[in-house]
Design a protein around this motif. Structure first.
Motif, PDB file in Angstrom:
ATOM      1  N   UNK A 126     -52.180  35.072  12.132  1.00 31.98           N
ATOM      2  CA  UNK A 126     -53.050  34.517  11.086  1.00 31.98           C
ATOM      3  C   UNK A 126     -54.186  33.785  11.790  1.00 31.98           C
ATOM      4  N   UNK A 127     -55.063  33.158  11.024  1.00 27.01           N
ATOM      5  CA  UNK A 127     -56.258  32.575  11.648  1.00 27.01           C
ATOM      6  C   UNK A 127     -55.916  31.424  12.602  1.00 27.01           C
ATOM      7  N   UNK A 128     -54.848  30.697  12.302  1.00 24.31           N
ATOM      8  CA  UNK A 128     -54.505  29.587  13.207  1.00 24.31           C
ATOM      9  C   UNK A 128     -54.098  30.106  14.582  1.00 24.31           C
ATOM     10  N   UNK A 129     -53.599  31.353  14.636  1.00 20.11           N
ATOM     11  CA  UNK A 129     -53.204  31.943  15.924  1.00 20.11           C
ATOM     12  C   UNK A 129     -54.415  32.252  16.795  1.00 20.11           C
ATOM     13  N   UNK A 130     -55.619  32.165  16.234  1.00 22.65           N
ATOM     14  CA  UNK A 130     -56.824  32.399  17.037  1.00 22.65           C
ATOM     15  C   UNK A 130     -57.098  31.220  17.975  1.00 22.65           C
ATOM     16  N   UNK A 131     -56.516  30.083  17.657  1.00 22.32           N
ATOM     17  CA  UNK A 131     -56.814  28.912  18.488  1.00 22.32           C
ATOM     18  C   UNK A 131     -55.840  28.782  19.660  1.00 22.32           C
ATOM     19  N   UNK A 132     -56.409  28.538  20.848  1.00 24.12           N
ATOM     20  CA  UNK A 132     -55.596  28.268  22.028  1.00 24.12           C
ATOM     21  C   UNK A 132     -55.053  26.845  21.900  1.00 24.12           C
ATOM     22  N   UNK A 133     -53.750  26.678  22.143  1.00 23.69           N
ATOM     23  CA  UNK A 133     -53.157  25.352  21.971  1.00 23.69           C
ATOM     24  C   UNK A 133     -53.375  24.480  23.208  1.00 23.69           C
ATOM     25  N   UNK A 134     -53.225  23.184  23.006  1.00 18.23           N
ATOM     26  CA  UNK A 134     -53.329  22.239  24.118  1.00 18.23           C
ATOM     27  C   UNK A 134     -52.267  22.551  25.175  1.00 18.23           C
ATOM     28  N   UNK A 135     -51.096  23.000  24.720  1.00 15.08           N
ATOM     29  CA  UNK A 135     -50.029  23.342  25.673  1.00 15.08           C
ATOM     30  C   UNK A 135     -50.442  24.529  26.533  1.00 15.08           C
ATOM     31  N   UNK A 136     -51.082  25.508  25.910  1.00 12.53           N
ATOM     32  CA  UNK A 136     -51.511  26.680  26.684  1.00 12.53           C
ATOM     33  C   UNK A 136     -52.543  26.285  27.738  1.00 12.53           C
ATOM     34  N   UNK A 137     -53.437  25.368  27.379  1.00 15.13           N
ATOM     35  CA  UNK A 137     -54.431  24.913  28.368  1.00 15.13           C
ATOM     36  C   UNK A 137     -53.717  24.172  29.503  1.00 15.13           C
ATOM     37  N   UNK A 138     -52.758  23.327  29.156  1.00 16.61           N
ATOM     38  CA  UNK A 138     -52.018  22.569  30.178  1.00 16.61           C
ATOM     39  C   UNK A 138     -51.219  23.511  31.081  1.00 16.61           C
ATOM     40  N   UNK A 139     -50.574  24.501  30.464  1.00 16.24           N
ATOM     41  CA  UNK A 139     -49.785  25.454  31.265  1.00 16.24           C
ATOM     42  C   UNK A 139     -50.667  26.264  32.202  1.00 16.24           C
ATOM     43  N   UNK A 140     -51.810  26.722  31.688  1.00 14.50           N
ATOM     44  CA  UNK A 140     -52.720  27.499  32.536  1.00 14.50           C
ATOM     45  C   UNK A 140     -53.172  26.642  33.706  1.00 14.50           C
ATOM     46  N   UNK A 141     -53.500  25.393  33.448  1.00 13.47           N
ATOM     47  CA  UNK A 141     -53.966  24.498  34.505  1.00 13.47           C
ATOM     48  C   UNK A 141     -52.872  24.312  35.563  1.00 13.47           C
ATOM     49  N   UNK A 142     -51.638  24.140  35.106  1.00 10.67           N
ATOM     50  CA  UNK A 142     -50.520  23.933  36.047  1.00 10.67           C
ATOM     51  C   UNK A 142     -50.264  25.172  36.900  1.00 10.67           C
ATOM     52  N   UNK A 143     -50.678  26.347  36.388  1.00 18.44           N
ATOM     53  CA  UNK A 143     -50.399  27.581  37.123  1.00 18.44           C
ATOM     54  C   UNK A 143     -51.394  27.856  38.247  1.00 18.44           C
ATOM     55  N   UNK A 144     -52.482  27.107  38.288  1.00 13.94           N
ATOM     56  CA  UNK A 144     -53.530  27.349  39.307  1.00 13.94           C
ATOM     57  C   UNK A 144     -53.112  26.694  40.618  1.00 13.94           C
ATOM     58  N   UNK A 145     -53.384  27.378  41.743  1.00 14.97           N
ATOM     59  CA  UNK A 145     -52.975  26.741  42.996  1.00 14.97           C
ATOM     60  C   UNK A 145     -53.830  25.520  43.262  1.00 14.97           C
ATOM     61  N   UNK A 146     -53.220  24.490  43.853  1.00 19.49           N
ATOM     62  CA  UNK A 146     -53.879  23.177  43.946  1.00 19.49           C
ATOM     63  C   UNK A 146     -55.215  23.210  44.694  1.00 19.49           C
ATOM     64  N   UNK A 147     -55.337  24.037  45.715  1.00 16.16           N
ATOM     65  CA  UNK A 147     -56.604  24.078  46.465  1.00 16.16           C
ATOM     66  C   UNK A 147     -57.732  24.598  45.560  1.00 16.16           C
ATOM     67  N   UNK A 148     -57.400  25.614  44.764  1.00 16.73           N
ATOM     68  CA  UNK A 148     -58.410  26.162  43.860  1.00 16.73           C
ATOM     69  C   UNK A 148     -58.743  25.140  42.763  1.00 16.73           C
TER      70      UNK A 148
END
Lengths: 431, 431
Positions: free
Chosen positions: B62-84
């Motif tokens: 539905x339309x609410x599924x179009x929005x990226x959640x704060x958790x998804x942003x946090x998870x993506x950030x945690x997945x990046x290697x620290x040097x990058x």
């Protein structure tokens, strides 16, 4: 004229309807304009001569006859009565002073990592100013377009003004002369915009085109955008007057009519916290209309698009003003600066009971070319910034590149751009 | 690759041909885009869901599924290697510092006639940033668009990024997080631009839309211009490298390839006063190409649009550079600041042998969104100015109106605008 009251049910719907009413009745002319532009690009001066004969109803003997001579500018200037010429001179001097104060400074940004960073402003090389002919030939608009260009440092300023039946308003030429414009072309419509943007054998191309015009001119500006820069495309004019119960209804009414007399599509809105003023102004408007030469136009504008909005307080008044984002905003309340500080979106503001908007149209100094149709949410009036552009710069020595380069290498590789990475890595001997 | 020499007959014709070659091969998509925009305006979220399923090949529930959640942003950030992540942080900090230095100041202009004049800067209320998905998803562009908006003071920043097959680049989300963007929508193409400009039940409309995109996105920005502000519409990228005989051909070649690897339509031009460098660079380019992962793209760009121009001296070099008005300008000569001072038209300059353009793409601080295709003649890179607008203001007391009003009355009457004249004359008791 609509009367709205924030206390009444249905206010939101009525205000939304006011916001959404399209006042612009521009015809679709894109096909005709595209054809004119492609003719001017292909045939140059010959197309200009033919289109001028057809649309402006006079036959230039050749392309050099399209240019207004220095003698013609001098003669037109000499024909103006001295009091009017003095008024024009006052306006020009004040407009120049204000626009000089707008000029931004270059910046150099200190950098602890050892680079040097900066931003430099430069004028465009050449600007083309469109001036409408006939009844809408406003010498004040010549000053408002040409002076910012010259203050910005534009080397070459060319004016295009159509001369229907070969006639030109001498005050327009006098304004060109006063603004220091020596290159004036008797061309108009989409063909003038095309000639300015693309050039012909006789008319050198410019980098930026500004100035108001009819539907053909507006559409031509849209179509040449990208080839040259353009200013915004103006729609019908509007004013919002904020006035409290201490204001004189007759003055408020004349301020509203000063906007309405431009055009049937113009819009004049009064927002007040005074039921007495809301009651008095409509009658005062009718009284003003009875005495005005352009009452047919102003009356039509008022009936179609005028509004009186009664608000509970100025917090409401400020919020509604931001939703309207008007081109012109008059603030006639006890603390005009205080109320203005609570409003974010307006093209130009006129503060206090002694500051009718018309003062700004001519002599105050700020520009009268302003964002219309709620575009003040994101757009600004014409200014020196329209004739300037920025170049940012970075200067690096070896130490600065060594300090900042590795982060850039990491990001370039994350984006899959290996030549980017190596152009840095190769200089500082990292992988 | 073309080789030109200003000493040779036919140089002017060859240089003009270089200037006139259209590199943009954008398909005409205006009809398709107009239809998408009108569907989003009419059907809102329902159109977004259907168009996302069709073009991005995943079905939002539905339309609410179009929005990226704060958790998804946090998870993506945690997945990046620290040097990058540290490189991204360095870039963000430096970009923020530079754009803070751009912030203009309000002005108040003293006036001997007794008015008070001024100009005030305000941010737009809401900005929408488009971020391309798939292979062209550049986290650096998220920083370069979002940070100026936030520095300018934009209250609401919304990012739209398509997620082909439902996938998103985690570094793009991490860049959103680092730039303080909390509103991210998984939408793309013309439908994303339409949703940002006009709003839907789920997505509130913005006032300004910026960011790069494909032909559909570019055309959609053109079509919503006027409803909202837009930044410039970018074409293929280009660099002009000015290098003297002291420069290393291999470094020059890698700098040229860093531009060429973007896109087959990119353009890399070397201007040099050294016949030896002009002779050496083409071979160095071939050597570089042999080692680069994107050599097919870079090689095609170089063959189609690359050029080496030999000039007699740097006066010629500066003049030719101004005619090219390049997006990027590298200046690698003995006195880079001196030569840069003689050049007027460039989007961004990189001064000295230790300043490859790629440094500015990521971490130096100035913006990497720059005017392409010779538009640096009149346009500028993205900056805080794109997210700000000006309101001029005039404050008058009775004495100021009496001093300046009569000139305005005279000019208003010369233009046939009697209500304008009377709105002033009526206040100061003149005819």
């Amino acid at each position: 004229m609509k009367r709205l009251d924030t206390r009444e049910a249905g206010f939101e719907a009525a205000f939304d309807a006011l916001l959404d009413t399209a006042r612009d009745t521009t015809a679709r002319v894109d096909g005709a304009v595209a054809e004119i532009i492609s003719r001017v690009r292909a045939e140059g001066d010959a197309a200009l001569l033919e289109l001028t004969a057809r649309f402006d109803r006079w036959q230039p003997r050749d392309a050099t006859a399209l240019r207004v001579t220095a003698e013609e500018i001098a003669e037109a200037t000499a024909s103006i009565n001295p009091a009017l010429m003095e008024a024009l001179d006052t306006a020009a001097t004040r407009i120049e002073t204000f626009h000089r104060a707008q000029m931004p400074a270059d910046i150099t940004v200190p950098d602890p990592a050892g680079l040097t960073l900066g931003m430099r402003w430069n004028a465009v090389d050449a600007a083309g100013l469109y001036v409408p002919g006939g009844k809408a030939a406003y010498p004040s608009s010549v000053l408002m377009n040409a002076i910012p260009a010259r203050v910005a440092g534009v080397g070459r300023v060319a004016v295009a003004v159509p001369t229907p039946n070969g006639e030109i308003n001498p005050l327009v030429l006098a304004a060109c002369g006063r603004a220091g414009v020596t290159e004036v072309w008797r061309i108009g419509g989409a063909q003038a915009i095309a000639a300015l943007a693309w050039g012909t054998a006789t008319i050198a191309p410019v980098d930026k085109v500004t100035g108001p015009g009819n539907a053909y001119v507006a559409e031509a500006k849209r179509q040449v955008f990208g080839r040259v820069g353009i200013d915004s495309i103006a729609g019908p004019s509007e004013v919002v007057v904020l006035a409290d119960g201490a204001q004189d209804p007759a003055r408020v009414a004349m301020d509203l009519m000063a906007q309405a007399e431009h055009d049937e599509a113009a819009q004049s809105i009064l927002i007040t916290d005074s039921p007495a003023l809301a009651d008095a102004v409509p009658g005062a408007v009718e009284a003003a209309l009875a005495t005005l030469p352009r009452s047919a136009i102003a009356g039509e504008s008022w009936r179609r698009h005028g509004a009186v909005i009664l608000v509970r307080d100025w917090a409401e008044g400020a919020a509604l003003t931001d939703r309207l984002a008007p081109e012109h905003l008059q603030v006639m309340v006890a603390d005009p600066q205080g109320l203005f500080a609570r409003i974010r979106h307006a093209g130009a503001a006129f503060l206090g009971p002694w500051c009718p908007e018309a003062l700004g149209d001519y002599v105050a100094g700020p520009n009268h070319v302003l964002p219309t149709g709620r575009t003040a949410r994101f757009a600004s009036g014409l200014s020196v910034f329209d004739f300037l552009k920025r170049t940012t710069w970075i200067a690096a020595e070896e130490a600065g590149l060594r300090a900042t380069g590795p982060a850039a290498v990491a990001l370039a590789r994350a984006e899959g751009l290996e030549a980017h990475a190596r152009s840095i890595a190769g200089r500082i001997g990292v992988d």
